[in-house]
Design an enzyme around this catalytic site. Structure first.
Site, PDB file in Angstrom:
ATOM      1  N   ARG A 136       0.864  -1.186   0.000  1.00  0.00           N
ATOM      2  CA  ARG A 136       0.000   0.000   0.000  1.00  0.00           C
ATOM      3  C   ARG A 136       0.901   1.237   0.000  1.00  0.00           C
ATOM      4  O   ARG A 136       0.886   2.029   0.948  1.00  0.00           O
ATOM      5  CB  ARG A 136      -0.930  -0.012   1.209  1.00  0.00           C
ATOM      6  N   GLN A 183      -0.001   2.725  -5.780  1.00  0.00           N
ATOM      7  CA  GLN A 183      -1.417   3.100  -5.693  1.00  0.00           C
ATOM      8  C   GLN A 183      -2.205   2.816  -6.971  1.00  0.00           C
ATOM      9  O   GLN A 183      -3.324   2.327  -6.918  1.00  0.00           O
ATOM     10  CB  GLN A 183      -1.518   4.591  -5.391  1.00  0.00           C
ATOM     11  N   ASP A 215      -3.279  -0.751  -7.149  1.00  0.00           N
ATOM     12  CA  ASP A 215      -3.822  -1.291  -5.905  1.00  0.00           C
ATOM     13  C   ASP A 215      -5.284  -1.719  -6.070  1.00  0.00           C
ATOM     14  O   ASP A 215      -6.224  -0.942  -5.853  1.00  0.00           O
ATOM     15  CB  ASP A 215      -3.676  -0.209  -4.819  1.00  0.00           C
ATOM     16  N   SER A 237      -7.673  -1.552  -3.003  1.00  0.00           N
ATOM     17  CA  SER A 237      -8.253  -0.229  -2.741  1.00  0.00           C
ATOM     18  C   SER A 237      -9.346   0.117  -3.745  1.00  0.00           C
ATOM     19  O   SER A 237     -10.394   0.636  -3.374  1.00  0.00           O
ATOM     20  CB  SER A 237      -7.179   0.857  -2.794  1.00  0.00           C
ATOM     21  N   TYR A 279      -1.713  -2.253   8.379  1.00  0.00           N
ATOM     22  CA  TYR A 279      -2.848  -3.122   8.692  1.00  0.00           C
ATOM     23  C   TYR A 279      -3.048  -3.211  10.200  1.00  0.00           C
ATOM     24  O   TYR A 279      -2.092  -3.112  10.972  1.00  0.00           O
ATOM     25  CB  TYR A 279      -2.626  -4.524   8.109  1.00  0.00           C
TER      26      TYR A 279
HETATM   27  P1  NAD Z   1      -8.447  -3.587   5.889  1.00  0.00           P
HETATM   28  O1  NAD Z   1      -9.418  -3.946   4.826  1.00  0.00           O
HETATM   29  O2  NAD Z   1      -7.340  -4.520   6.209  1.00  0.00           O
HETATM   30  O3  NAD Z   1      -9.288  -3.352   7.245  1.00  0.00           O
HETATM   31  C1  NAD Z   1     -10.365  -2.419   7.266  1.00  0.00           C
HETATM   32  C2  NAD Z   1     -10.287  -1.592   8.516  1.00  0.00           C
HETATM   33  O4  NAD Z   1     -10.713  -2.383   9.626  1.00  0.00           O
HETATM   34  C3  NAD Z   1      -8.892  -1.106   8.864  1.00  0.00           C
HETATM   35  O5  NAD Z   1      -8.892   0.303   8.941  1.00  0.00           O
HETATM   36  C4  NAD Z   1      -8.585  -1.766  10.209  1.00  0.00           C
HETATM   37  O6  NAD Z   1      -7.813  -0.950  11.054  1.00  0.00           O
HETATM   38  C5  NAD Z   1      -9.980  -1.967  10.757  1.00  0.00           C
HETATM   39  N1  NAD Z   1     -10.131  -2.952  11.833  1.00  0.00           N
HETATM   40  C6  NAD Z   1      -9.496  -4.163  11.996  1.00  0.00           C
HETATM   41  N2  NAD Z   1      -9.930  -4.761  13.118  1.00  0.00           N
HETATM   42  C7  NAD Z   1     -10.867  -3.942  13.673  1.00  0.00           C
HETATM   43  C8  NAD Z   1     -11.698  -4.028  14.830  1.00  0.00           C
HETATM   44  N3  NAD Z   1     -11.643  -5.068  15.659  1.00  0.00           N
HETATM   45  N4  NAD Z   1     -12.536  -2.995  15.085  1.00  0.00           N
HETATM   46  C9  NAD Z   1     -12.596  -1.928  14.262  1.00  0.00           C
HETATM   47  N5  NAD Z   1     -11.835  -1.788  13.149  1.00  0.00           N
HETATM   48  C10 NAD Z   1     -10.991  -2.790  12.866  1.00  0.00           C
HETATM   49  O7  NAD Z   1      -7.861  -2.142   5.644  1.00  0.00           O
HETATM   50  P2  NAD Z   1      -7.563  -1.420   4.256  1.00  0.00           P
HETATM   51  O8  NAD Z   1      -8.706  -0.567   3.917  1.00  0.00           O
HETATM   52  O9  NAD Z   1      -7.138  -2.445   3.269  1.00  0.00           O
HETATM   53  O10 NAD Z   1      -6.348  -0.495   4.659  1.00  0.00           O
HETATM   54  C11 NAD Z   1      -5.181  -1.086   5.256  1.00  0.00           C
HETATM   55  C12 NAD Z   1      -4.104  -0.051   5.420  1.00  0.00           C
HETATM   56  O11 NAD Z   1      -3.567   0.314   4.165  1.00  0.00           O
HETATM   57  C13 NAD Z   1      -4.569   1.250   6.061  1.00  0.00           C
HETATM   58  O12 NAD Z   1      -3.570   1.688   6.924  1.00  0.00           O
HETATM   59  C14 NAD Z   1      -4.721   2.177   4.905  1.00  0.00           C
HETATM   60  O13 NAD Z   1      -4.606   3.539   5.274  1.00  0.00           O
HETATM   61  C15 NAD Z   1      -3.550   1.726   4.072  1.00  0.00           C
HETATM   62  N6  NAD Z   1      -3.677   2.077   2.647  1.00  0.00           N
HETATM   63  C16 NAD Z   1      -2.655   2.801   2.102  1.00  0.00           C
HETATM   64  C17 NAD Z   1      -2.703   3.121   0.761  1.00  0.00           C
HETATM   65  C18 NAD Z   1      -1.570   3.892   0.136  1.00  0.00           C
HETATM   66  O14 NAD Z   1      -0.817   4.519   0.836  1.00  0.00           O
HETATM   67  N7  NAD Z   1      -1.384   3.820  -1.155  1.00  0.00           N
HETATM   68  C19 NAD Z   1      -3.777   2.722  -0.018  1.00  0.00           C
HETATM   69  C20 NAD Z   1      -4.802   1.988   0.577  1.00  0.00           C
HETATM   70  C21 NAD Z   1      -4.726   1.661   1.926  1.00  0.00           C
END
Ligand code: NAD
Length: 385
Positions: free
Chosen positions: A128, A133, A136, A139, A234
């Protein structure tokens, strides 16, 4: 260089699921052809995302009746889902297979890739990072999922989301509680806000509070001590004690909500259970719960994978495959992700896939190469299983 695109609605994937998306769009076919690739597409591959064969043909693709006609000669197989084992057995050694390969849960398929000397690239493992991006797929599909989950919930709610003041009375705005504010959760928050709802959100990663607030949502603060996140951003798994505090603290928010949307995931593991049947039974009649994770284990006790069920008078939506509900947008975005990935790594004249484990994107996302499973996270996970 030959690339093959399957008609995944014909159950060419690992699971018996009528996939509506396609790994290319007419626009990305044109770009791949301009890059010097020969694109073979199984007839009907785009129909469920509303692209017909003639559009692909006009873009420069060669249409084929079935993948078997060409499978043994291809260099790249780009798919949405993991191909089934029979399909993999027809591919020549050194084929690059790209798609949602679900590698943590598909050990035997991953081993087949390795044994067949196939270079498998799992889009779920793409880091990520800013550079990645544009490739991705997690996303792009999660953003659409966030939107779709709100639309589905709104269509099941026996009320409306915005406040409505009329001579016949005033309807208060709906209360929406989003648990998990990653990519899908943030998009759900934004969509529900645009529709006029009052939105509350929670995530175990406190860093997202600011993002929730910038979208007009309120963040539910619960002190459960150290939570943290992995180096890739994550969430980490909570202790039993933290889970219990959280469940209690969220109970009130859940009881007073009209819509609850759960989007919590743990990378490479089953999603956490967030809402018990007991809590569900305290919700207002007519409320709606959307369990994003229903197909992979569920955030909500009692949600049924692939279905919408009534528990007491609460509608629990667990249909899954969210982005497919807007199949053309999902295909457009996924096709762009795949094109951007190929564009980044196919170099030279004639074109060839340049595999280098010094590249951070390939080092993370290529999971088998040269007869071996190459990804350390997977190797560890398989050893622990
Ligand atoms: P994900 O699908 O793995 O999880 C969804 C959300 O659920 C997350 O925010 C996680 O913290 C939350 N979660 C997990 N257990 C939980 C609980 N018990 N109660 C409440 N919430 C809970 O997450 P994602 O959307 O795939 O994103 C993962 C990471 O990647 C994040 O830090 C996001 O900011 C990052 N990201 C970065 C980029 C980039 O920089 N290019 C792009 C996309 C995502």
């Amino acid at each position: 260089m030959k690339i093959l695109i399957l008609n995944e609605s014909r159950h060419t994937g690992l699971h018996a699921h009528t996939e509506k998306r396609c790994a290319v769009s007419p626009s990305t076919v044109s770009k791949l052809v301009r890059k010097g690739l020969v694109v073979f597409i199984e007839k009907g591959a785009g129909l469920l995302s509303h692209y017909n064969d003639s559009e692909f043909e006009s873009a420069g693709a060669t249409l084929i009746d079935t993948a078997d006609e060409i499978a043994s000669e291809i260099d790249v197989l780009a798919c949405v889902n993991a191909p089934n084992k029979l399909m993999v057995s027809t591919l020549p050694a050194h084929t690059v297979v790209i798609g949602h390969l679900d590698p943590f849960f598909q050990k035997s398929l991953v081993n087949q890739f390795a044994e067949s000397n196939i270079t498998a690239l799992s889009v779920e493992m793409i880091p990520r990072s800013s550079r990645a991006q544009k490739m991705d797929a997690l996303s792009s599909q999660a953003s659409l999922a966030g939107y779709v989950m709100v639309m589905k919930a709104a269509s099941r709610l026996p009320s409306i989301l915005p406040m409505m003041m009329t001579p016949s009375g005033t309807i208060k705005p709906a209360k929406v509680f989003v648990i998990g504010a990653g990519v899908a959760g943030l998009q759900a928050i934004a969509t529900a806000k645009r529709l006029g709802a009052n939105v509350l959100a929670y995530d175990t990663r406190p860093v997202v509070a600011e993002q929730v607030e910038s979208l007009g949502g309120k963040f539910l603060n619960v002190d459960i001590g150290e939570t943290g996140q992995t180096k890739d951003g994550y969430a980490k798994e909570l202790t039993d004690e933290q889970k219990a505090i959280l469940a209690e603290a969220q109970k009130e928010a859940i009881q007073s909500s009209d819509i609850v949307i759960t989007t919590a995931q743990l990378f490479g593991r089953k999603p956490p259970l967030l809402i018990s049947k007991d809590t569900l039974s305290t919700m207002k009649p007519g409320s709606v719960v959307v369990d994003m994770a229903a197909l992979s284990g569920g955030n909500v006790e009692g949600s049924s994978p692939g279905e919408t069920v009534k528990i007491n008078d609460v509608c629990v939506i667990g249909t899954g495959n969210w982005s497919e509900e807007v199949s053309r947008a999902a295909t457009d975005m996924y096709a762009n992700n795949i094109y951007n990935l190929l564009d980044e790594f196919i170099k030279d004249d004639p074109p060839a896939f340049q595999l280098s484990f010094d590249d951070d994107i390939l080092a993370a996302s290529v999971i088998t190469h040269d007869g071996k499973v190459t990804n350390q996270l997977l190797i560890k996970s398989y050893e622990g299983a």
